[in-house]
Design a protein around this motif. Structure first.
Motif, mmCIF file in Angstrom:
data_model
loop_
_atom_site.group_PDB
_atom_site.id
_atom_site.type_symbol
_atom_site.label_atom_id
_atom_site.label_comp_id
_atom_site.label_asym_id
_atom_site.label_seq_id
_atom_site.Cartn_x
_atom_site.Cartn_y
_atom_site.Cartn_z
ATOM 1 N N LEU A 1 42.519 54.595 51.799
ATOM 2 C CA LEU A 1 42.727 54.096 50.441
ATOM 3 C C LEU A 1 42.320 52.634 50.359
ATOM 4 O O LEU A 1 42.829 51.788 51.101
ATOM 5 C CB LEU A 1 44.194 54.235 50.041
ATOM 6 N N VAL A 2 41.397 52.330 49.447
ATOM 7 C CA VAL A 2 41.104 50.950 49.076
ATOM 8 C C VAL A 2 41.833 50.717 47.757
ATOM 9 O O VAL A 2 41.468 51.273 46.718
ATOM 10 C CB VAL A 2 39.593 50.678 48.940
ATOM 11 N N ASN A 3 42.871 49.921 47.814
ATOM 12 C CA ASN A 3 43.758 49.669 46.679
ATOM 13 C C ASN A 3 43.420 48.320 46.051
ATOM 14 O O ASN A 3 42.806 47.459 46.685
ATOM 15 C CB ASN A 3 45.207 49.685 47.184
ATOM 16 N N THR A 4 43.812 48.140 44.798
ATOM 17 C CA THR A 4 43.509 46.903 44.082
ATOM 18 C C THR A 4 44.792 46.196 43.685
ATOM 19 O O THR A 4 45.656 46.777 43.026
ATOM 20 C CB THR A 4 42.684 47.181 42.820
ATOM 21 N N LYS B 1 43.094 41.895 46.656
ATOM 22 C CA LYS B 1 43.744 41.163 45.567
ATOM 23 C C LYS B 1 42.682 40.322 44.863
ATOM 24 O O LYS B 1 42.187 39.330 45.402
ATOM 25 C CB LYS B 1 44.887 40.306 46.113
ATOM 26 N N LEU B 2 42.318 40.776 43.676
ATOM 27 C CA LEU B 2 41.215 40.169 42.950
ATOM 28 C C LEU B 2 41.636 38.899 42.239
ATOM 29 O O LEU B 2 42.746 38.794 41.703
ATOM 30 C CB LEU B 2 40.652 41.153 41.926
ATOM 31 N N PHE B 3 40.731 37.940 42.225
ATOM 32 C CA PHE B 3 40.827 36.789 41.338
ATOM 33 C C PHE B 3 40.054 37.178 40.072
ATOM 34 O O PHE B 3 39.829 38.357 39.827
ATOM 35 C CB PHE B 3 40.257 35.552 42.028
ATOM 36 N N ASP B 4 39.652 36.243 39.257
ATOM 37 C CA ASP B 4 38.890 36.593 38.057
ATOM 38 C C ASP B 4 37.520 37.142 38.452
ATOM 39 O O ASP B 4 36.866 36.610 39.352
ATOM 40 C CB ASP B 4 38.703 35.376 37.148
ATOM 41 N N THR B 5 37.091 38.195 37.767
ATOM 42 C CA THR B 5 35.765 38.756 37.948
ATOM 43 C C THR B 5 34.997 38.616 36.644
ATOM 44 O O THR B 5 35.585 38.541 35.562
ATOM 45 C CB THR B 5 35.834 40.231 38.361
ATOM 46 N N TYR B 6 33.674 38.595 36.741
ATOM 47 C CA TYR B 6 32.833 38.471 35.549
ATOM 48 C C TYR B 6 31.459 38.996 35.885
ATOM 49 O O TYR B 6 31.144 39.222 37.053
ATOM 50 C CB TYR B 6 32.757 37.008 35.086
ATOM 51 N N GLY B 7 30.644 39.180 34.864
ATOM 52 C CA GLY B 7 29.282 39.595 35.124
ATOM 53 C C GLY B 7 28.572 40.070 33.886
ATOM 54 O O GLY B 7 29.167 40.168 32.796
ATOM 55 N N ASP C 1 29.422 40.862 43.748
ATOM 56 C CA ASP C 1 30.164 40.446 44.938
ATOM 57 C C ASP C 1 31.509 41.153 45.011
ATOM 58 O O ASP C 1 31.953 41.549 46.104
ATOM 59 C CB ASP C 1 30.359 38.927 44.924
ATOM 60 N N ALA C 2 32.175 41.312 43.874
ATOM 61 C CA ALA C 2 33.455 42.016 43.857
ATOM 62 C C ALA C 2 33.268 43.459 44.311
ATOM 63 O O ALA C 2 34.057 43.989 45.111
ATOM 64 C CB ALA C 2 34.064 41.964 42.462
ATOM 65 N N VAL C 3 32.216 44.114 43.831
ATOM 66 C CA VAL C 3 31.939 45.495 44.230
ATOM 67 C C VAL C 3 31.654 45.569 45.731
ATOM 68 O O VAL C 3 32.117 46.491 46.423
ATOM 69 C CB VAL C 3 30.755 46.050 43.410
ATOM 70 N N GLY D 1 42.447 38.490 49.889
ATOM 71 C CA GLY D 1 42.058 37.897 48.623
ATOM 72 C C GLY D 1 40.549 37.965 48.451
ATOM 73 O O GLY D 1 39.804 37.733 49.409
ATOM 74 N N VAL D 2 40.119 38.303 47.238
ATOM 75 C CA VAL D 2 38.682 38.338 46.926
ATOM 76 C C VAL D 2 38.400 37.158 45.998
ATOM 77 O O VAL D 2 38.470 37.255 44.778
ATOM 78 C CB VAL D 2 38.285 39.681 46.281
ATOM 79 N N SER D 3 38.102 36.029 46.614
ATOM 80 C CA SER D 3 37.981 34.746 45.925
ATOM 81 C C SER D 3 36.584 34.174 46.090
ATOM 82 O O SER D 3 35.909 34.429 47.095
ATOM 83 C CB SER D 3 39.022 33.770 46.510
#
Length: 301
Positions: A116-119, A163-169, A207-209, A232-234
């Motif tokens: 499991l890859v959880n968010t 644990k995501l920070f802000d994402t955009y694209g 990058d988030a993906v 953390g995904v920063s």
């Protein structure tokens, strides 16, 4: 050789849709788990390698879906995000972020699916604390992690939580600050904002993906040191909102009419992002902010 199989939740969201496209491009067979009534607009059409399953809220039905999909890994991105909530939102938050998530883990356990890859969210760490939720949404994310411990200990699940920070694209439809800046730039309108001293940590969607792909590979390759890991995904490069707006104006070539201090900070505003996170081994962002903002600004709205 048969394609790898994934079951993915949250594909109707911006990050989930992007991960769906990436998995398909990488040759995966992808099973999307959507709530009844969730829109599939913006997703690729169903085909030989893309399958849509509608969940009616029943645990046994979800077990049937999991058994039919037979995934190597589950990517769990579905959630209800509310920065602030009203009393009438509590039921929806619990149903989306706790009940459904627990049903998903139960279905994995019942069908022998282990990876499991959880968010999660950086908002679980207000003022850089080990646990201090910014809002009830963030609290539900931590609560699910506590529930997951049972499935790890008893049923052998192995979990990486990002644990995501802000994402955009490019193509991001969410009503977040960058879309406010884009509207001001394109329309020449004005915008009242907070004093703008809060630090923003933005990670470009590609990058988030990639972080989700890297997390899966960590599970599949047996590199995981603990049965439950979180990272953390920063971007590693937070900057004040005022500076972000100035960079956006530079990239877009449009002056931004912003009334700084025109509205107050919201309650429990995150002034300084979580900094004591552990970085995901083998991953780092590759899209610098100026490049990402240009891609975002030039994309069709």
């Amino acid at each position: 050789m048969s394609a790898r199989r994934a079951l993915l939740t949250g594909a109707s969201g911006f990050v989930g849709a992007a991960l769906t496209r990436r998995l398909l491009a990488d040759g995966w067979e992808v099973h999307l788990l959507l709530r009844e009534g969730s829109s599939s607009a913006g997703l690729p059409p169903e085909g030989e390698r893309l399958h849509l399953h509608r969940h009616n809220g029943d645990t046994l039905q979800l077990i049937d879906i999991m058994r039919a999909a037979a995934p190597e890994a589950v990517f769990h991105l579905a959630s209800l995000f509310l920065a602030t909530h009203k009393p009438e939102d509590v039921t929806r938050l619990i149903q989306s972020n706790l009940l459904f998530s627990t049903q998903l883990a139960e279905a994995m356990a019942a069908c022998g699916v282990r990876h499991l890859v959880n968010t999660g969210t950086s908002w679980e760490h207000y003022e850089d604390e080990a646990y201090n939720p910014v809002c009830l949404y963030a609290a539900t994310k931590q609560a699910f992690s506590a529930l997951l411990r049972y499935y790890v200990e008893v049923h052998g699940l192995r979990v990486v939580t990002l644990k995501l920070f802000d994402t955009y694209g490019a193509g991001d439809p969410r009503p977040k600050v960058l879309n406010l800046l884009k509207r001001v730039a394109l329309e020449g309108s004005s915008l009242g904002m907070s004093p703008g001293e809060q630090l923003m940590d933005l990670v470009y969607i590609d990058d988030a993906v990639q972080a989700f792909i890297t997390a899966y590979e960590r599970l599949a390759d047996g590199r995981q040191q603990n049965a439950m890991e979180e990272y953390g995904v920063s971007s590693g490069n937070a900057l004040p909102l005022r500076e972000l707006a100035a960079l956006y104006a530079q990239v877009s070539g449009k002056p931004l009419a912003i009334a700084w201090g025109g509205r107050p900070y919201r309650e429990r505003e995150v002034m300084v992002p979580w900094s004591t996170y552990q970085a995901l081994p083998g991953w780092q962002p590759t899209t610098d902010l100026a490049t990402g903002l240009a891609l975002f600004h030039n994309a069709a709205s």
